[in-house]
Design a protein around this motif. Structure first.
Motif, mmCIF file in Angstrom:
data_model
loop_
_atom_site.group_PDB
_atom_site.id
_atom_site.type_symbol
_atom_site.label_atom_id
_atom_site.label_comp_id
_atom_site.label_asym_id
_atom_site.label_seq_id
_atom_site.Cartn_x
_atom_site.Cartn_y
_atom_site.Cartn_z
ATOM 1 N N ALA A 1288 0.829 -1.213 0.000
ATOM 2 C CA ALA A 1288 0.000 0.000 0.000
ATOM 3 C C ALA A 1288 0.858 1.256 0.000
ATOM 4 O O ALA A 1288 0.523 2.252 -0.670
ATOM 5 C CB ALA A 1288 -0.934 -0.015 1.213
ATOM 6 N N VAL A 1289 1.965 1.234 0.733
ATOM 7 C CA VAL A 1289 2.839 2.422 0.784
ATOM 8 C C VAL A 1289 3.505 2.653 -0.562
ATOM 9 O O VAL A 1289 3.527 3.786 -1.076
ATOM 10 C CB VAL A 1289 3.880 2.250 1.901
ATOM 11 N N PHE A 1290 4.025 1.612 -1.188
ATOM 12 C CA PHE A 1290 4.738 1.765 -2.454
ATOM 13 C C PHE A 1290 3.815 1.679 -3.670
ATOM 14 O O PHE A 1290 4.288 1.827 -4.791
ATOM 15 C CB PHE A 1290 5.838 0.703 -2.570
ATOM 16 N N GLY A 1291 2.546 1.439 -3.434
ATOM 17 C CA GLY A 1291 1.600 1.379 -4.541
ATOM 18 C C GLY A 1291 0.632 2.546 -4.529
ATOM 19 O O GLY A 1291 0.811 3.551 -5.234
ATOM 20 N N GLU A 1292 -0.413 2.461 -3.706
ATOM 21 C CA GLU A 1292 -1.444 3.498 -3.691
ATOM 22 C C GLU A 1292 -0.943 4.817 -3.090
ATOM 23 O O GLU A 1292 -1.364 5.886 -3.513
ATOM 24 C CB GLU A 1292 -2.656 2.997 -2.898
ATOM 25 N N HIS A 1293 -0.070 4.732 -2.090
ATOM 26 C CA HIS A 1293 0.354 5.930 -1.361
ATOM 27 C C HIS A 1293 1.840 6.197 -1.566
ATOM 28 O O HIS A 1293 2.547 6.589 -0.634
ATOM 29 C CB HIS A 1293 0.051 5.768 0.128
ATOM 30 N N VAL A 1294 2.324 6.020 -2.782
ATOM 31 C CA VAL A 1294 3.738 6.220 -3.035
ATOM 32 C C VAL A 1294 4.131 7.678 -2.872
ATOM 33 O O VAL A 1294 5.296 8.001 -2.619
ATOM 34 C CB VAL A 1294 4.078 5.703 -4.448
ATOM 35 N N GLY A 1295 3.160 8.575 -2.922
ATOM 36 C CA GLY A 1295 3.479 9.999 -2.787
ATOM 37 C C GLY A 1295 3.962 10.387 -1.411
ATOM 38 O O GLY A 1295 4.670 11.397 -1.265
ATOM 39 N N LEU A 1296 3.603 9.623 -0.384
ATOM 40 C CA LEU A 1296 4.046 9.993 0.964
ATOM 41 C C LEU A 1296 5.523 9.711 1.194
ATOM 42 O O LEU A 1296 6.072 10.082 2.229
ATOM 43 C CB LEU A 1296 3.201 9.283 2.025
ATOM 44 N N LEU A 1297 6.191 9.041 0.225
ATOM 45 C CA LEU A 1297 7.626 8.808 0.380
ATOM 46 C C LEU A 1297 8.424 10.099 0.404
ATOM 47 O O LEU A 1297 9.560 10.131 0.891
ATOM 48 C CB LEU A 1297 8.137 7.900 -0.746
ATOM 49 N N ARG A 1298 7.864 11.166 -0.099
ATOM 50 C CA ARG A 1298 8.541 12.464 -0.074
ATOM 51 C C ARG A 1298 8.517 13.080 1.324
ATOM 52 O O ARG A 1298 9.287 14.016 1.595
ATOM 53 C CB ARG A 1298 7.882 13.416 -1.065
ATOM 54 N N SER A 1299 7.620 12.579 2.219
ATOM 55 C CA SER A 1299 7.453 13.206 3.537
ATOM 56 C C SER A 1299 7.985 12.368 4.674
ATOM 57 O O SER A 1299 7.996 12.838 5.822
ATOM 58 C CB SER A 1299 5.963 13.499 3.779
ATOM 59 N N LEU A 1300 8.384 11.136 4.433
ATOM 60 C CA LEU A 1300 8.870 10.268 5.505
ATOM 61 C C LEU A 1300 10.347 10.573 5.773
ATOM 62 O O LEU A 1300 11.244 9.779 5.482
ATOM 63 C CB LEU A 1300 8.690 8.800 5.132
ATOM 64 N N GLY A 1301 10.584 11.737 6.341
ATOM 65 C CA GLY A 1301 11.956 12.197 6.508
ATOM 66 C C GLY A 1301 12.588 11.842 7.832
ATOM 67 O O GLY A 1301 13.514 12.530 8.275
ATOM 68 N N LEU A 1302 12.125 10.831 8.504
ATOM 69 C CA LEU A 1302 12.710 10.438 9.776
ATOM 70 C C LEU A 1302 14.133 9.932 9.554
ATOM 71 O O LEU A 1302 14.344 9.000 8.768
ATOM 72 C CB LEU A 1302 11.860 9.341 10.421
ATOM 73 N N PRO A 1303 15.125 10.522 10.237
ATOM 74 C CA PRO A 1303 16.504 10.020 10.068
ATOM 75 C C PRO A 1303 16.642 8.591 10.572
ATOM 76 O O PRO A 1303 15.899 8.136 11.445
ATOM 77 C CB PRO A 1303 17.327 10.995 10.924
ATOM 78 N N VAL A 1304 17.607 7.909 10.017
ATOM 79 C CA VAL A 1304 17.778 6.503 10.362
ATOM 80 C C VAL A 1304 18.168 6.346 11.819
ATOM 81 O O VAL A 1304 17.698 5.431 12.510
ATOM 82 C CB VAL A 1304 18.830 5.861 9.437
ATOM 83 N N HIS A 1305 18.993 7.253 12.366
ATOM 84 C CA HIS A 1305 19.454 7.112 13.735
ATOM 85 C C HIS A 1305 18.366 7.426 14.754
ATOM 86 O O HIS A 1305 18.511 7.111 15.933
ATOM 87 C CB HIS A 1305 20.669 8.006 13.982
ATOM 88 N N GLN A 1306 17.244 8.062 14.330
ATOM 89 C CA GLN A 1306 16.130 8.328 15.238
ATOM 90 C C GLN A 1306 15.060 7.240 15.199
ATOM 91 O O GLN A 1306 14.074 7.328 15.926
ATOM 92 C CB GLN A 1306 15.488 9.675 14.910
ATOM 93 N N LEU A 1307 15.234 6.258 14.393
ATOM 94 C CA LEU A 1307 14.270 5.169 14.314
ATOM 95 C C LEU A 1307 14.305 4.367 15.611
ATOM 96 O O LEU A 1307 15.364 3.842 15.989
ATOM 97 C CB LEU A 1307 14.591 4.267 13.118
ATOM 98 N N PRO A 1308 13.184 4.267 16.345
ATOM 99 C CA PRO A 1308 13.213 3.556 17.638
ATOM 100 C C PRO A 1308 13.312 2.051 17.510
ATOM 101 O O PRO A 1308 13.527 1.359 18.502
ATOM 102 C CB PRO A 1308 11.893 3.983 18.297
ATOM 103 N N VAL A 1309 13.152 1.527 16.306
ATOM 104 C CA VAL A 1309 13.198 0.083 16.079
ATOM 105 C C VAL A 1309 14.495 -0.251 15.365
ATOM 106 O O VAL A 1309 14.925 0.493 14.478
ATOM 107 C CB VAL A 1309 11.980 -0.370 15.238
ATOM 108 N N PRO A 1310 15.157 -1.328 15.723
ATOM 109 C CA PRO A 1310 16.373 -1.716 14.984
ATOM 110 C C PRO A 1310 16.084 -1.858 13.497
ATOM 111 O O PRO A 1310 15.064 -2.418 13.081
ATOM 112 C CB PRO A 1310 16.767 -3.049 15.626
ATOM 113 N N LEU A 1311 16.992 -1.359 12.697
ATOM 114 C CA LEU A 1311 16.791 -1.378 11.252
ATOM 115 C C LEU A 1311 16.742 -2.792 10.698
ATOM 116 O O LEU A 1311 16.145 -3.039 9.640
ATOM 117 C CB LEU A 1311 17.915 -0.574 10.581
#
Length: 1432
Positions: A1288-1311
């Protein structure tokens, strides 16, 4: 008759009237009033007129005699005319009628009037089924396909000198097929063929070849079990030899494949199986065999083995398959587990003429030939032989309901052998008993019903649980036992009625359940019981989408159900639907059955009354039923019986009838008033309470029991504030009985259980009368001041009337305490102490609100009571020993003790006390709960009045056994059901009183303060456990304890600082920290009063239920409506009640479906509610982590996601951001993260996927790249969750990829949670590649998903695993396109990606150069593609 009359009666009279024009003298048509003379006169007039006849008789030629229709037609007409002219016979002809009867249009099909009464299954349309199966012959003839017979061998008949084949004769077949004939009746041709096959010369049937596929056996559902190809080879016996493999497969023949390749393909499969077996060792073969047998359906395995036996022994008949019994849905039977042995019945020798009881004589009709198969039943049964087996056999019972082992050899004179199925085995199966209950012989019907009753009794007692597979009660109910018993009650024979009542009582009534309820009657709030209603199953809403006016009400839906549907969901309701009550009234009033049947009927009525208040009202409303009970079984005067066991109970007092009145009175105050005022229950109470049991001239036990039930009935009435006028009339009798306990006991005298229960009932009565008298002053003042509000009238008993009860009860309590040291009296004293303590608690609780209350005198009296009574009681060794049994008797700590039994069915719930309650159980004889609950109740009342003596009771709260019990309760996970609710109800009262007593002691006792966090944990944990009817307890705990800072010592003694230290430790492992938790916790502790107000506001919807619960718990008897608690559908509060303000805001503001929002800005009060909710959640997560254990991590994530769906800017508020970050970090700890499962159903959420879709839509609309919102969007995209959300993210809502600017080091879950294991969805990989190549996914816009896409694509394009051709082509194309990318940065990232690393600036490590294996892979793909390019 040679002629054939052909008359078209539809046109006859019309033609006579239209085409025949008679004169005015036309003859009239005969009427029904004409006489014979009139008819003769009309005939003469007709003959005299000479008019031509309107009807002719034509003679058809008979083809059997060779007559030709065309040639004889003219001659026949001439002959007919001549005969008419001669008048030799009367001929009726109609010349205008056609020769052939015209086709008529078929009219509407007639409907049978008996069709509604026929048995049919649900959702079965007979017409549709007939149209589907009974097709016209043209449908068959139009699809004739010639069968492929190219591979069928042709066997020519033997060449003989005879002109025709020899005819089979019976004499030739008798000797050859005699063995086969004994197995079953066969035709001569079948016997001949079987004999030839036995000799190996049988002709092959043209329908198939030998060794062809046989018909598969049917399983439980009637579906064909298709044989598996390697089954015959793999499922070899343990002694398998590799050289023993057959040359051809016995299961796979290839006949169904058609053509010439069918048999070749079958041989190929067989050779592959054979080669695989030769390559395996003996142990590997056995291991593989066990694995296959464990995976395959047992019925399929049995079919394959039986098929093999048939092929290996074609001359023997196929063995009887037990699956045939399972295929029939109408059969009723149970299986007995024969784990050790099985009866091996050898076949009996054939019966000869010498073994017949009589000798055959000549001349007997049809007796000239001996037929052994018809005479086998006359022979002796073979002796059973035992051998070890695990086969399950049909359960059989004797006439006492005892299960008979199949190996037991019983004599025939017991009457347990019959000519049904398995005649060699003794006993009757359930199916045979059902069949016998419909016999025309009355004795057989009685015998069957009585046996069924005894089987039910033993099954419900648990005697058959270890021997029978499945539930006896469930099996009988599914077979229609309810309808069988109801029909049997309508029988005209009294014996059948008696047996049917006995069986119905065995089905409905549990004696152990009733004894348990009688035992807990005198406990704190023991008169309150839950209805025995089954859990309501969620039904599909068929009216969904209709207007409210068109929707059916619940009553209309119930009325539209059939009796079968109602009884399937609720047995008692189904019986009431089938007019059971009028029939029981008829049995009592007209049939006047023996005493045992009368008692059974009364017990059935008690069970119906316990079902629900509405069922109890139906018992009261049944015409003449209660009148018969009152006049026949509760007379005010009676003739003493001459024998201890009277032949009839009519006209004698029956204790069960008095108990019926008590249960009916518990249904509600209106029902109790009807019993007292209309049916004469008041006079019965006066009669049986005024008389001593020994003066009733009844059997001693019956007299004691009826006196006890009269006191209980009076106690229930006093619980409503009714019948208290009898207290003044019977006061001397009550005081005399009260003073005799325990002073009147001889030394060492042990009271009988009924004597103890009588004394307990008396104390309960006085307690309720005291509560009612304590409300008199309040009601009097309300009556004087109220204008329009409805107020109950003041009771006839005042506080001054009950003041004299304290001293005799206190003296009795002191005497009981002195007897605790006597070992012979300890059990009696411990049974009587709770009712004494409950009375004193009720007395002092009502005393403090009276106008005559004197505080000084009362405080001195309480100090004396504490020093002289309570201190000795608390220090007694017998009382101390009770606390050690708390954990063993707890229903919370031992959930199996209150679980449903094996014979408890959903549509007939019970308390699961069958077999009696163990001594170490909550309702057992050694249970400490009644005493400790009563003691804590009294101590809490005294501590409320005199706060100075509260610290003297701290020893009870600090005992090691009690603290261990409380810690075990905090770890419990109770399950609410009808069988466990009544036990949990009493245990919740003890926990509540312990917490309330701790609330009194925490401010005054430093030792109790040390255990404050434990008691707070108990309070917070217990709130979502409280059942319906305990809403007042939940409200009181929320108001006084749960949000009390005194019970959260962490908020005062270093708790916030400890939280900061924990965050510092998290910083060392490079976990992103935004705001320190310490200040947030400190601020939350300061806001506890506001948090309490927030939650009480959102729980205001429970106010009506809380007020009703308050009246019951505080003893406000005139306001109590019913002793029956609300229906058990679950706890009173949801398990996720801490999220309630957030959920309430989402339901009020956020629109379901799509994530749209009604308002842009929330009011300040809503923002404050959300902040208070998050603060309380943070406190629970940090300091009371076990409280939210019942809420799954997925449910927590869904509840927190509501923050973003409520408003467009709520998540942007600073306190909301800080608190949500703190909660999200708690949700990301390893324990919570490993338990997170987004695929499980979530309460209150249709599906997490739908909610996530709404969250994506909301993110695109209002997120503005907020990092907190990004975390909630990224969280469900972890690799182990459903791929649909990533699509759904990469298909119907691919436009939100421009706004998901969370840095990798701030991700609370291990990558690694996003990149491992490698992605296997080819569609998603293509979307990853497209997003990277087209520039929709960039490292600057969406760093996290950029790394995720690189990791999965790199692993995919360089993977060399064996995959399908489509996947292999796709990864080659991706690798080639990656090599030819013009974006060198992206090209290097895709080709040189090594592993994810959150500490790197880009979020991953890269190779400096491609490893040799990858470089070789890239070169091979690119060179191959380049070589193929010219050809393309």
């Amino acid at each position: 008759m040679q002629g054939l009359m052909k008359i078209n009666w539809n046109n006859c009279f019309g033609k006579l009237c239209t085409k025949r024009k008679f004169k005015s003298t036309m003859l009239k048509r005969p009427t029904s009033s004409d006489l014979e003379a009139d008819l003769l006169r009309d005939q003469e007039r007709f003959l005299a007129a000479g008019a031509p006849a309107a009807v002719r008789v034509l003679r058809r030629p008979e083809k059997r005699r060779g007559e030709q229709e065309s040639g004889a037609k003219a001659g026949e007409e001439q002959e007919d005319q001549q005969e008419i002219a001669e008048g030799s016979r009367d001929v009726v002809t109609i010349p205008e009628l056609p020769e052939q009867i015209p086709s008529l249009t078929p009219g509407p099909s007639k409907k049978s009037c008996f069709r509604a009464e026929r048995v049919h299954f649900e959702n079965e349309d007979l017409e549709t089924e007939l149209d589907r199966k009974d097709t016209h012959v043209t449908a068959v003839l139009s699809r004739i396909i010639e069968r492929d017979t190219s591979m069928v061998p042709i066997s020519l008949p033997a060449i003989t000198g005879a002109a025709f084949p020899k005819v089979f004769h019976r004499s030739e077949v008798e000797d050859q097929g005699q063995t086969l004939a004994q197995k079953g009746r066969k035709s001569i041709f079948a016997q001949k063929i079987a004999a030839q096959r036995a000799r190996g010369k049988g002709p092959t049937s043209c329908g198939g070849v030998e060794g062809g596929p046989s018909q598969p056996a049917l399983g439980h559902q009637g579906t064909a079990c298709a044989p598996v190809a390697p089954m015959e080879t793999v499922s070899s016996p343990s002694g398998f030899k590799k050289d023993a493999v057959s040359q051809t497969s016995k299961l796979v023949t290839g006949l169904g494949l058609g053509g010439k390749n069918g048999s070749l393909e079958a041989k190929k499969i067989h050779k592959e199986n054979e080669a695989r077996l030769h390559g395996m060792s003996q142990s590997e073969i056995l291991e593989e065999q066990k694995r296959l047998l464990a995976q395959l359906d047992p019925q399929l395995v049995d079919f394959v083995r039986s098929h093999k036996k048939q092929r290996s022994l074609p001359s023997t008949a196929a063995p009887f398959s037990a699956q045939e019994e399972h295929c029939s849905s109408e059969q009723v039977f149970l299986e007995v587990d024969m784990q050790q042995e099985e009866t091996d019945l050898s076949s009996a020798p054939p019966v000869t003429a010498d073994k017949l009881p009589i000798k055959l004589e000549k001349g007997w009709l049809h007796m000239d030939k001996l037929e052994p198969e018809k005479l086998e039943w006359m022979g002796d049964l073979p002796a059973p032989q035992k051998r070890r087996t695990k086969k399950a056999m049909r359960a059989r019972f004797n006439f006492d309901g005892v299960l008979i082992p199949p190996t037991e050899d019983l004599p025939i004179h017991l009457g347990l052998h019959h000519h049904g199925d398995e005649p060699e085995l003794a006993g009757y199966s359930l199916q045979e008993l059902f069949l016998l209950s419909r016999s025309q012989v009355t004795q057989q019907r009685c015998l069957a019903l009585t046996t069924l009753a005894r089987v039910l009794t033993k099954a419900r007692a648990g005697d058959l649980a270890s021997s029978v597979r499945g539930s006896v009660v469930s099996t009988l109910l599914d077979a229609g036992l309810v309808f069988l018993l109801r029909f049997s009650l309508d029988d005209s024979a009294e014996g059948v009625i008696v047996a049917a009542v006995q069986a119905l009582r065995s089905l409905l009534v549990s004696v152990d359940d009733e004894e348990s309820l009688d035992t807990t009657f005198s406990w704190l709030h023991g008169m309150a019981t839950f209805p025995l209603l089954p859990f309501d199953e969620e039904e599909d809403d068929e009216d969904e989408g209709l207007k409210d006016v068109l929707k059916e009400t619940a009553k209309e839906k119930e009325d539209n159900k059939s009796d079968h549907d109602v009884a399937r969901n609720d047995v008692v309701k189904g019986l009431l639907r089938m007019k059971l009550l009028p029939r029981l009234r008829y049995i009592l009033e007209v049939v006047r059955p023996p005493p045992r049947t009368v008692l059974d009927v009364l017990e059935i009525l008690i069970r119906i009354a316990r079902h629900s208040p509405s069922s109890a009202i139906q018992v009261l409303d049944c015409p003449r039923l209660m009148g018969t009970v009152m006049s026949e079984f509760l007379p005010c005067s009676w003739t003493p019986p001459t024998t201890p066991a009277p032949e009839r109970l009519h006209g004698l007092p029956v204790a069960t009838a008095m108990k019926l009145l008590r249960v009916l009175a518990s249904a509600g105050r209106q029902a109790c008033a009807r019993l007292l005022n209309s049916l004469g229950a008041r006079e019965r109470i006066s009669c049986f309470v005024a008389l001593e049991p020994q003066d009733m001239l009844l059997e001693p036990r019956e007299a004691l029991w009826i006196s006890t039930e009269a006191l209980r009935l009076w106690a229930v009435a006093a619980g409503y504030g009714q019948a208290c006028d009898l207290y003044r009339d019977l006061y001397p009798i009550l005081m005399r009985t009260l003073q005799s306990v325990p002073r009147g006991w001889p030394p060492g005298y042990a009271l009988r259980p009924l004597e103890l229960q009588r004394v307990q009932a008396l104390h309960t009565l006085l307690t309720n009368v005291t509560h009612t008298a304590g409300c008199h002053q309040e009601l009097q003042a309300s009556l004087a001041s109220s204008q329009d509000t409805e107020c109950p009238p003041p009771p006839p008993v005042e506080w001054s009337h009950v003041l004299g009860l304290q001293h005799p009860l206190l003296a009795s309590l002191k005497a009981c305490i002195k007897l605790l040291g006597d070992p012979g009296q300890t059990e009696n004293v411990l049974s009587l102490l709770p009712t004494h303590l409950l009375y004193l608690g009720a007395f002092y609780s009502r005393l403090s609100v009276q106008s005559s209350f004197c505080p000084v005198d009362c405080l001195q009296e309480l100090e004396v009571l504490t020093s002289e009574v309570l201190h000795p009681l608390l220090s007694d060794q017998a009382v101390c020993n009770l606390t050690y049994n708390l954990k063993s008797c707890s229903a919370l700590c031992n959930p199996l003790s209150c679980s449903s039994g094996p014979e408890t069915v959903p549509n007939l719930p019970g308390l699961s006390c069958s077999g009696g309650t163990p001594a170490l159980s909550l309702a057992g004889s050694s249970s400490p709960f009644p005493f400790l609950t009563a003691l804590c109740y009294l101590l809490e009342v005294l501590s409320t009045i005199h706060k100075g003596i509260a610290h003297k009771f701290s020893s009870l709260l600090l005992s090691d056994a009690l603290l261990a019990y409380l810690q075990a309760c905090c770890q419990a996970k109770p399950t609410v059901s009808v069988s466990s609710a009544w036990l949990l109800w009493h245990e919740h009262h003890l926990l509540y009183l312990l917490v309330k007593l701790a609330h009194r002691l925490v401010p005054v006792s430093s030792e109790v303060v040390k255990q404050a966090s434990l008691y707070h944990q108990v309070a917070v944990t217990m709130v979502p456990w409280l059942l319906p009817g305990s809403e007042y307890l939940a409200h009181d705990l929320l108001s006084t304890v749960i949000f009390n800072l005194d019970f959260i010592p962490e908020g005062r003694y270093g708790g916030p600082e400890a939280a900061d230290l924990s965050d510092l430790r998290l910083r060392e492992v490079d976990t992103p920290i935004h705001t320190p938790v310490g200040p947030l916790m400190r601020e939350a502790c300061g806001q506890l009063p506001s948090i309490r107000g927030c939650y009480l506001t959102h729980l205001a919807y429970l106010e009506p239920a809380a007020l009703c619960s308050q009246d019951r718990h505080l003893g406000r008897n005139p306001w109590v409506r019913s002793m029956v608690l609300p229906e058990v559908r679950g706890p009173a509060l949801p398990s996720d009640w801490p999220f309630l303000p957030l959920i309430s805001l989402y339901e009020r503001v956020g629109m379901p479906g799509g994530g749209d929002v009604q308002v842009d800005v929330l009011p300040p009060t809503s923002v404050e509610s959300v902040v208070h909710c998050l603060q309380w959640l943070l406190i629970l997560e940090r300091w009371r982590d076990g409280v939210l254990r019942a809420v799954s991590p997925a449910a927590k994530l869904a509840r927190l996601s509501c923050l973003f769906l409520c408003s467009s800017d709520l998540f942007l508020e600073k306190p909301v951001q800080q608190l949500t970050w703190a909660l999200l970090r708690g949700l990301c700890n390893p324990v919570q993260l490993s338990a997170l499962d987004l695929g499980v159903p979530l309460p209150g959420v249709a599906s997490f996927h739908d909610m996530y879709m709404a969250l994506l839509t909301q993110f695109e609309a209002v997120s503005f790249g907020d990092h907190l919102f990004c975390c909630f969007v990224l969280f469900p995209l972890q690799r182990r969750f459903s791929v649909s959300m990533r699509l759904a993210v990469f298909g119907e809502h691919v436009g939100l990829l421009r706004s998901l600017g969370l840095p990798v080091h701030q991700l609370p879950v291990p990558l690694e949670q996003f990149t491992s294991p490698p992605e296997d969805s080819l569609t998603l990989l293509r979307l990853y590649f497209r997003a990277l190549v087209t520039g929709m996914l960039r490292q600057a816009w969406c760093p996290v998903l950029y790394v995720v896409a690189l990791a999965h694509l790199n692993a995919f394009i360089f993977s060399q695993d064996v995959v399908s051709q489509e996947v292999d082509v796709a990864r080659r194309n991706m690798l080639r396109k990656t090599y030819y990318l013009t974006d060198e940065v992206l090209k290097d990232h895709l080709l040189l990606f090594k592993k994810p690393d959150q500490q790197k600036e880009l979020g991953f490590d890269s190779y400096d150069l491609l490893p040799p294996i990858r470089a070789q892979r890239l070169e091979s793909v690119v060179s191959m593609e380049a070589g193929e390019t010219p050809s393309m």
